[in-house]
Design a protein around this motif. Structure first.
Motif, PDB file in Angstrom:
ATOM      1  N   ARG A  27      45.779  20.211  75.978  1.00 11.80           N
ATOM      2  CA  ARG A  27      45.327  18.815  75.301  1.00 11.80           C
ATOM      3  C   ARG A  27      45.034  17.602  76.234  1.00 11.80           C
ATOM      4  O   ARG A  27      45.331  17.545  77.562  1.00 11.80           O
ATOM      5  N   THR A  29      43.306  14.299  75.328  1.00 13.13           N
ATOM      6  CA  THR A  29      43.169  13.071  74.811  1.00 13.13           C
ATOM      7  C   THR A  29      44.221  12.120  74.957  1.00 13.13           C
ATOM      8  O   THR A  29      45.357  12.560  74.830  1.00 13.13           O
ATOM      9  N   LEU A  31      45.561   8.377  74.185  1.00 16.46           N
ATOM     10  CA  LEU A  31      45.430   7.315  73.226  1.00 16.46           C
ATOM     11  C   LEU A  31      45.835   6.075  74.153  1.00 16.46           C
ATOM     12  O   LEU A  31      47.145   5.973  74.582  1.00 16.46           O
ATOM     13  N   GLU A  56      41.010   7.506  74.578  1.00 17.99           N
ATOM     14  CA  GLU A  56      40.572   6.844  73.217  1.00 17.99           C
ATOM     15  C   GLU A  56      41.201   5.621  73.210  1.00 17.99           C
ATOM     16  O   GLU A  56      42.366   5.483  73.156  1.00 17.99           O
ATOM     17  N   PRO A  65      46.661   4.389  65.723  1.00 15.74           N
ATOM     18  CA  PRO A  65      45.915   5.584  65.204  1.00 15.74           C
ATOM     19  C   PRO A  65      46.893   6.580  64.725  1.00 15.74           C
ATOM     20  O   PRO A  65      48.230   6.683  65.185  1.00 15.74           O
ATOM     21  N   GLU A  66      46.616   7.416  63.777  1.00 13.94           N
ATOM     22  CA  GLU A  66      47.503   8.347  62.928  1.00 13.94           C
ATOM     23  C   GLU A  66      47.721   9.523  64.018  1.00 13.94           C
ATOM     24  O   GLU A  66      46.817  10.138  64.560  1.00 13.94           O
ATOM     25  N   LEU A  67      48.995   9.924  64.180  1.00 15.51           N
ATOM     26  CA  LEU A  67      49.227  10.818  64.836  1.00 15.51           C
ATOM     27  C   LEU A  67      49.371  12.509  64.241  1.00 15.51           C
ATOM     28  O   LEU A  67      49.157  13.400  64.918  1.00 15.51           O
ATOM     29  N   GLY A  69      48.450  15.525  62.495  1.00 13.84           N
ATOM     30  CA  GLY A  69      47.259  16.509  62.544  1.00 13.84           C
ATOM     31  C   GLY A  69      46.363  16.132  63.850  1.00 13.84           C
ATOM     32  O   GLY A  69      45.346  16.833  63.916  1.00 13.84           O
ATOM     33  N   ARG A  70      46.986  15.531  64.936  1.00 15.92           N
ATOM     34  CA  ARG A  70      46.445  15.399  65.989  1.00 15.92           C
ATOM     35  C   ARG A  70      47.027  16.408  66.882  1.00 15.92           C
ATOM     36  O   ARG A  70      48.174  16.220  67.511  1.00 15.92           O
ATOM     37  N   ASP A  71      46.275  17.468  67.473  1.00 19.83           N
ATOM     38  CA  ASP A  71      46.915  18.485  68.397  1.00 19.83           C
ATOM     39  C   ASP A  71      45.774  18.366  69.644  1.00 19.83           C
ATOM     40  O   ASP A  71      46.263  19.395  70.540  1.00 19.83           O
ATOM     41  N   ASP A  72      45.185  17.153  69.798  1.00 21.05           N
ATOM     42  CA  ASP A  72      44.566  17.048  71.037  1.00 21.05           C
ATOM     43  C   ASP A  72      45.058  15.902  71.913  1.00 21.05           C
ATOM     44  O   ASP A  72      44.914  15.789  73.088  1.00 21.05           O
ATOM     45  N   VAL A  73      46.180  15.275  71.523  1.00 21.60           N
ATOM     46  CA  VAL A  73      46.914  14.180  72.134  1.00 21.60           C
ATOM     47  C   VAL A  73      47.812  14.764  73.239  1.00 21.60           C
ATOM     48  O   VAL A  73      48.752  15.244  72.911  1.00 21.60           O
TER      49      VAL A  73
END
Lengths: 536, 186
Positions: A27, A29, A31, A56, A65-67, A69-73
């Protein structure tokens, strides 16, 4: 029989599909929640980039931001200057991130939320309000020497800070502990990392002068974010280095948008009349323009101080860590074009004695590769590198490990500089695999590249022979690691002209270093062939 | 005889020049502090902080408030807390320091252990900025006053802020001052 055959194929297919499934993408990204217009985003981005992260940025005054479905954070950094947060569900959002095992780093002003105690509790911290707005009676009782006092020391003058303590001291790492009036029960931890996140009190991470402007990091930002975001051993896409050498990429940039035309014509003139061709960098945000230059008053500065300052500052990015390519941007003002020639000459003079690789014009493509590259963690200390574009260097920081040459693929070689192990990838291999080993160092089983001024690609090698294509512009200097004391013949076959042959013997460390003459035609075939029996 | 007025007239420009020289020429040529500090800023931008501080120090020797302020800022940038503390103290003495500069000076003095100097600065700040001082200021003032054995000095301000705001924090600070026994004479 057909059924068995079908089952066999199915099992084989499932088996093969499980290999990529085991690979987990690193991961990258982060935030960053910051106040719009504040300096904090500009401060946090370079160290996070140094760690290979993609930043980001989101406005703290807007919605978060919505968390899902994010598997890059990789983590979240909340760095506030006023404490105002626009989203009424800020505390819930932080708790949601912690539940997803995403570390949350709180920096700067305390967020103006109702349940501030609960918010910090979710990070493993006990917050309590302190109405003692002074700190002259505080003394340091514990501090991390490697991390605190990075660019500036506190020198007994501590900013006011709330009382913050770890919920479970065994699960936390306090980087600075202050005690009031020698009372062990009256302590605060203004810089602390827990298993769920981290906290750095306002003015404890960065010192800012009263009028703003020049900032100083009070804590080592790279070490801080690495600890806070739980970044362990992983390959960092590196935009400073190519084939083990620091990239040299000077450019011209307009000081203001209105000077774009002046910059373009100055670049043309420099190339035509002074044989110093430089690309023009105009992408917004790529060039940091000091306020003085924005007003086109750099002439006074140049006359008074010369160009030693900017180049000296660039040199500083090579000390302790390599944080930047050697890529000065010569700012152009329409009224001050005459200063460009001495400035460009100063840049080339400064670069001449340095071991650099000239990549004028390639830097943007390399930076694009930094953004697109995907890193899959395979078993153990091995990673597959995909979609990297023109980016050809990976870096491991502070690792005592070595490259596992047999398990790696598409790796030209490796070199250590400062605390980094720089891995040079073969541009001809779009999906390289980099593996490290904890085994003691041993000579590589075949020649591996240490550093090269020329571009190297399409490397094929055995213990006896290595052949590759080189992109040859100017003279070539390179070094290879082989077996100590081994003998090698170097064959250089330019596109035009005859074959050049040299013989060399590796030193006690197994290094062969040599210079090659300038060849016509750009590309050439280079071979290293081992021979036995000594002699030359 | 006719030559006399002519000689006088031809000598007139010389007399005017001499007078101008006497008036202007004897004055010390001194660039304005603004221009001088700009050079210090340029030196600072170039990373030559020691030179910048030395230059700003030279310009601030006459006690000009603007030059002192820049010197304090540059010393701060240089991480020279002792220089900054003494410069801020000098700035406060000019009577042209802001409330924030008073507080910064007092903080620097207190951190260096010069509590009586810090208390003097805070006392002056209370007089000069009567309507601007906050509860945070009072909190600091009370702590320094108690540590100096002069709780009495901070009592009027505590009372005034409590009357103005009626806040619990001001009340707590007042009670703290009340709990302190007066220092023994001598």
């Amino acid at each position: 029989m057909r059924v068995f055959a079908f089952l066999f194929i199915l099992i084989a297919a499932l088996g093969s599909s499980t290999v990529p499934a085991r690979a987990e993408e690193e991961r990258r990204t982060v935030l960053l929640i910051a106040d719009a217009g504040a300096d904090t985003a500009a401060l946090a981005t370079p160290p996070l980039t140094q760690l290979g992260m993609l930043v980001e940025t989101h406005d703290a005054g807007g919605s978060l931001p919505e968390l899902g479905g994010r598997d890059d954070v990789r983590g979240i950094v909340v760095w506030l200057t006023t404490g105002q947060v626009g989203d009424p569900f800020f505390a819930d959002w932080v708790r949601d991130a912690v539940r997803r095992d995403v570390p949350v780093v709180m920096m700067g002003a305390l967020p103006e939320v109702e349940d501030r105690f609960g918010l910090f509790l979710s990070l493993g911290l006990l917050y309590s309000y302190d109405d003692r707005a002074y700190s002259y009676d505080m003394r340091v009782v514990d501090w991390d020497e490697a991390l605190i006092g990075f660019e500036r020391r506190f020198d007994r003058l501590f900013p006011d800070a709330p009382v913050m303590r770890p919920l479970d001291a065994a699960q936390a790492r306090s980087l600075l502990v202050l005690e009031r009036r020698g009372n062990a029960a009256d302590r605060t931890h203004p810089v602390i990392v827990t298993r769920k996140g981290a906290y750095a009190a306002e003015s404890y991470a960065v010192w800012t002068p009263p009028g703003g402007g020049a900032h100083r990091w009070m804590i080592d930002p790279v070490a801080w974010f690495r600890a806070a975001l739980r970044i362990g051993t992983m390959p960092v896409p590196d935009i400073t280095t190519l084939n083990g050498r620091r990239i040299f990429a000077p450019a011209i940039a307009p000081a203001r948008p209105a000077d774009a035309e002046a910059a373009a014509s100055a670049a043309f003139a420099l190339g035509r009349t002074h044989a110093m061709p430089l690309p023009v960098r105009t992408a917004p945000g790529t060039v940091q323009v000091p306020p003085a230059a924005q007003d086109c008053h750099d002439r006074l500065r140049a006359r008074l101080l010369g160009y030693g300052g900017p180049l000296g500052a660039l040199d500083e990015t090579e000390a302790a860590r390599r944080t930047d390519a050697f890529a000065p941007s010569l700012l152009t003002c329409a009224a001050e074009r005459d200063l460009l020639v001495p400035a460009a000459a100063a840049v080339f003079d400064a670069a001449a004695p340095l071991p650099l690789t000239d990549r004028r014009g390639d830097l943007d493509a390399i930076e694009a590769g930094f953004r697109t590259v995907r890193i899959d963690r395979l078993a153990g200390f091995a990673w597959r590198i995909r979609e990297r574009g023109a980016l050809q260097t990976l870096r491991f920081d502070d690792t005592g490990m070595h490259v596992d040459w047999k398990a790696s693929q598409g790796v030209l070689g490796a070199a250590r500089a400062f605390d980094g192990l720089y891995i040079a990838l073969d541009p001809d291999d779009p999906e390289a695999v980099v593996a490290l080993t904890q085994a003691p160092w041993a000579p590589p089983p075949f020649p591996v590249l240490v550093e090269s001024r020329w571009s190297v690609f399409g490397l094929m090698r055995t213990g006896e022979r290595a052949s590759m294509t080189v992109e040859a512009e100017g003279g070539g200097a390179m070094a290879w690691q082989t077996e100590p004391g081994s003998h090698w013949e170097i064959r250089l076959a330019p596109k035009a002209g005859g074959l050049l042959r040299y013989r060399i013997t590796a030193d006690g460390d197994g290094v062969i270093a040599f210079g090659l003459p300038e060849v016509s035609g750009g590309r050439a075939l280079l071979e290293l062939i081992r021979y036995y029996g000594g002699g030359s | 005889m006719s030559g006399m007025p002519l000689r006088f007239l031809s000598g007139l420009p010389l007399i005017v020049m001499a007078a101008a020289l006497l008036v202007l020429g004897l004055q010390r040529v001194q660039p304005r502090a603004v221009a001088a500090v700009s050079l210090a800023d340029l030196l600072a931008v170039d990373g030559r902080l020691d030179d910048a501080v030395a230059w700003a120090d030279l310009r601030a020797r006459d006690g000009d408030a603007f030059a002192l302020r820049r010197l304090a800022d540059l010393a701060d940038l240089d991480g020279d807390t002792a220089k900054r503390a003494t410069t801020l103290q000098r700035l406060v003495r000019t009577g042209k320091a802001t409330l924030a500069e008073h507080v910064e000076a007092a903080r620097a003095m207190a951190a260096a252990g010069a509590l009586k100097d810090a208390l003097t600065i805070l006392y002056n700040a209370d007089i000069r900025f009567t309507n601007e001082v906050s509860e945070d200021f009072l909190s600091f003032y009370v702590a320094v006053a108690i540590d100096c054995g002069r709780a009495d000095v901070a009592k009027p301000l505590a009372r005034r802020i409590w009357k103005r705001t009626g806040s619990e924090r001001a009340l707590r600070l007042m009670e703290r001052l009340r709990e302190v026994r007066p220092a023994a004479p001598g």
